[in-house]
Design a protein around this motif. Structure first.
Motif, PDB file in Angstrom:
ATOM      1  N   ARG A  10      42.035  49.577  36.789  1.00 44.08           N
ATOM      2  CA  ARG A  10      42.430  48.168  36.862  1.00 44.08           C
ATOM      3  C   ARG A  10      41.677  47.438  37.966  1.00 44.08           C
ATOM      4  O   ARG A  10      41.306  46.269  37.806  1.00 44.08           O
ATOM      5  N   LEU A  11      41.463  48.129  39.082  1.00 42.45           N
ATOM      6  CA  LEU A  11      40.686  47.498  40.156  1.00 42.45           C
ATOM      7  C   LEU A  11      39.273  47.190  39.682  1.00 42.45           C
ATOM      8  O   LEU A  11      38.709  46.140  40.000  1.00 42.45           O
ATOM      9  N   LYS A  13      38.381  46.593  36.618  1.00 42.15           N
ATOM     10  CA  LYS A  13      38.442  45.457  35.688  1.00 42.15           C
ATOM     11  C   LYS A  13      38.550  44.143  36.454  1.00 42.15           C
ATOM     12  O   LYS A  13      37.917  43.155  36.104  1.00 42.15           O
ATOM     13  N   ARG A  14      39.375  44.175  37.485  1.00 39.79           N
ATOM     14  CA  ARG A  14      39.534  42.980  38.305  1.00 39.79           C
ATOM     15  C   ARG A  14      38.176  42.568  38.880  1.00 39.79           C
ATOM     16  O   ARG A  14      37.794  41.399  38.827  1.00 39.79           O
ATOM     17  N   ASP A  23      38.522  34.073  37.222  1.00 42.40           N
ATOM     18  CA  ASP A  23      39.522  34.349  38.254  1.00 42.40           C
ATOM     19  C   ASP A  23      40.687  35.110  37.630  1.00 42.40           C
ATOM     20  O   ASP A  23      41.410  34.563  36.796  1.00 42.40           O
ATOM     21  N   PRO A  24      40.863  36.378  38.022  1.00 38.11           N
ATOM     22  CA  PRO A  24      41.936  37.155  37.390  1.00 38.11           C
ATOM     23  C   PRO A  24      43.317  36.756  37.886  1.00 38.11           C
ATOM     24  O   PRO A  24      44.314  37.349  37.485  1.00 38.11           O
ATOM     25  N   TYR A  25      43.383  35.765  38.767  1.00 39.01           N
ATOM     26  CA  TYR A  25      44.689  35.330  39.270  1.00 39.01           C
ATOM     27  C   TYR A  25      44.979  33.883  38.983  1.00 39.01           C
ATOM     28  O   TYR A  25      45.864  33.264  39.581  1.00 39.01           O
ATOM     29  N   ASP A 100      49.815  42.734  32.651  1.00 39.18           N
ATOM     30  CA  ASP A 100      49.116  41.530  33.118  1.00 39.18           C
ATOM     31  C   ASP A 100      49.887  40.285  32.697  1.00 39.18           C
ATOM     32  O   ASP A 100      50.497  40.248  31.623  1.00 39.18           O
ATOM     33  N   SER A 127      47.406  36.702  36.017  1.00 39.02           N
ATOM     34  CA  SER A 127      47.576  37.640  37.115  1.00 39.02           C
ATOM     35  C   SER A 127      47.307  39.050  36.623  1.00 39.02           C
ATOM     36  O   SER A 127      48.007  39.579  35.772  1.00 39.02           O
ATOM     37  N   LYS A 128      46.237  39.603  37.165  1.00 37.43           N
ATOM     38  CA  LYS A 128      45.835  40.954  36.781  1.00 37.43           C
ATOM     39  C   LYS A 128      46.674  41.951  37.573  1.00 37.43           C
ATOM     40  O   LYS A 128      46.624  41.981  38.801  1.00 37.43           O
ATOM     41  N   ILE A 130      47.471  45.359  39.163  1.00 30.81           N
ATOM     42  CA  ILE A 130      46.673  46.486  39.631  1.00 30.81           C
ATOM     43  C   ILE A 130      47.423  47.793  39.415  1.00 30.81           C
ATOM     44  O   ILE A 130      46.845  48.864  39.266  1.00 30.81           O
TER      45      ILE A 130
END
Length: 478
Positions: A10-11, A13-14, A23-25, A100, A127-128, A130
């Motif tokens: 996941r990190l 991917k982020r 922006d994953p957030y 997510d 929001s991704k 983690i």
RNA sequence: GAGUCGGUAGCUCAGCUGGUAGAGCAACGGCCUUUUAAGCCGUGGGUCCUGGGUUCAAAUCCCAGCCGACUCACCA
């Protein structure tokens, strides 16, 4: 962040999303409707714009199904390569994970299997996550995790989320009920120089600037009574009390208390008030007066509720002869019944131990137990016919005390001597400020305290107080 | 504070007559355009709560500790 393979994946991917300028957030995403509202308006080909957490997905190659969940419900998403472009489809497939938070736009349709679904046209990663969220089917069952990471419990266990929503509604209905009857909600100190109003062990704290030792309140009672002196005729407070005592299925060190006072009323005024209040709350929140307990049995809240004196219920359950026995014989009987008490316990405590251990836990339907011995209640008015008992009730439901209520003691001279007795002669423990207020004249009044957590437990069929307190106190993890 | 039970992969759990750790899901790679606990093929993943002890060998037995649940005590 240390991590297992899932966190690493996941990190990565982020990081890759960021590299691609995504922006994953996310940011503001104007949701047009909740999922529940969308489901309630299932017109095919209607445009929707929803946001929530991805709870599961089923990858079919050139298309995939997924489940999106928000606080109102869930809806299926259908993501097709031919609807999104290749790039977006691959992005969803490889960079969006369970857990997510995403926003989607698309059109409603119904699948062959008859399920209302959103054909996703665009999506936004808001929001991704983690850390991996367990697949919903397995949920999160470990009690410790559910309590320490309540957010996981709320997302994954519908029952838990519903219970806390019900708690909010119950409290809101209580306020509505009291406000509608002219009661004024107030807030009194939680940090007090003396922790009065209940026989309980307080928490201590300290104010630096005043170099003043303070206690977290164990009850708001003495301050609310000052307000009665000040001319408030109907007041209530819903707030936290803190008691430095053991933790159990029914006890949390901080718990929410409703206290209500009505000038010119008495304990019977409170009886009508609490019965009306709980019945109204049950009707408005649950649409019924029957509550299913966790063990399958039912509680019937239909009024009028049973009223019985303390003496009568002891005689009814233990035997008519109970109060004719000598104190020594009573201790013997109590011991034979397996009820424990300190060897030097006074007579009324022996009887009360019997009441609390063998009678109270069996009272499932609402029961007003009235007129307790005066020694047990230092802030209540003595009965006019029998000075040995006080004009009070304890409302027992679900085998637990839900609400004690009194005809409040307003004779300052009697109050002083009762408090002094209770303090075993320690005059320095008397709340002189409170007694001064009483000396200015407090109108006769009915007063009542309701443990909100236990009321919620009762109404929602919860087995433990931790099921109705979002963040109950736990020892910090090692 | 005392007693009883429990703690194994991200989640849910199996393994506990001692022989050196498994399943399903999740993750990763591949196939699949109406699935819904999707399916199929393959891969990686563990301080078996912690620390001692017994033993040739401990997730498993013993002791201590940590955290939780339940019961009791204090209390509402």
């Amino acid at each position: 962040m240390e991590g297992n393979d899932q966190i690493q994946a996941r990190l990565e991917k982020r990081a890759k999303l960021l590299e691609q300028g995504i922006d994953p957030y996310g940011g503001r995403f104007d949701v047009h409707e909740t999922i529940a509202v969308a489901r309630a308006n299932p017109t095919p080909e209607r445009d929707v714009r929803l946001a929530g957490r991805l709870m599961s997905h089923r990858d079919m190659g050139k298309s995939m199904f997924a489940d999106l969940k928000d606080s109102s419900g869930r809806i299926q998403l259908y993501i097709q390569k031919k609807v999104l472009n290749d790039e977006q489809f691959e992005l969803f497939k490889h960079f969006v994970d369970l857990g997510d938070v995403i926003g989607v736009t698309g059109k409603l349709f119904v699948t062959h299997a008859g399920e209302l679904t959103v054909r996703v046209e665009t999506f936004t990663v808001l929001s991704k996550a983690i850390r991996p969220l367990p697949k919903e089917h397995f949920g999160i069952k470990d009690t410790e995790t559910r309590l320490r990471q309540r957010y996981l419990d709320l997302w994954l266990n519908d029952k838990s989320r519903e219970t806390f929503l019900l708690r909010s509604k119950i409290v809101s209905e209580i306020r509505k009920y009291l406000d509608g009857r002219g009661f004024v909600e107030v807030e009194t100190p939680m940090m007090q120089p003396l922790a009065g109003g209940a026989a309980a062990e307080p928490f201590q704290t300290h104010h630096n600037a005043l170099d003043l030792d303070l206690f977290l309140r164990v009850a708001p009672e003495l301050y609310l009574k000052r307000l009665l002196v000040g001319g408030y005729e109907k007041v209530y407070e819903i707030n936290r009390n803190f008691r430095n005592e053991g933790i159990s299925r029914r006890h949390n060190p901080e718990f929410t208390m409703l206290e209500v006072y009505q000038a010119y009323g008495d304990f019977e005024t409170m009886m009508e008030l609490v019965q009306g209040m709980i019945v109204t709350v049950a009707e408005n929140v649950f649409d019924q007066l029957t509550v299913k307990r966790y063990d399958g049995t039912e509680i019937d809240l239909t009024p009028p509720w049973r009223r019985i004196t303390y003496r009568e219920i002891v005689e009814e359950r233990i035997g008519k002869e109970w109060f004719t026995l000598s104190p020594g014989d009573r201790k013997l009987r109590a011991t034979q019944m397996g009820v424990e008490f300190p060897p030097d316990a006074p007579d009324y405590e022996v009887t009360n131990a019997i009441f609390e251990k063998t009678i109270e836990p069996t009272l499932m339907n609402p029961t007003f137990v009235t007129h307790l011995p005066a020694e047990l209640v230092v802030l209540a008015k003595p009965n006019k016919q029998d000075a040995g008992i006080v004009d009070v009730f304890e409302l027992i439901i679900n085998g637990q005390e839900i609400a004690p209520a009194y005809s409040e003691l307003n004779d300052p001279v009697v109050q002083r001597s009762r408090l002094l007795e209770q303090a075993a002669g320690h005059a320095e423990k008397l709340d002189e400020d409170f007694l001064t207020a009483l000396e200015h004249g407090m109108p006769p009044a009915g007063g009542m305290g309701i443990g909100i957590d236990r009321l919620v437990m009762m109404l929602t069929g919860a087995e433990s107080i931790r099921d109705v307190i979002l963040f109950p106190l736990l020892r910090p993890q090692a």
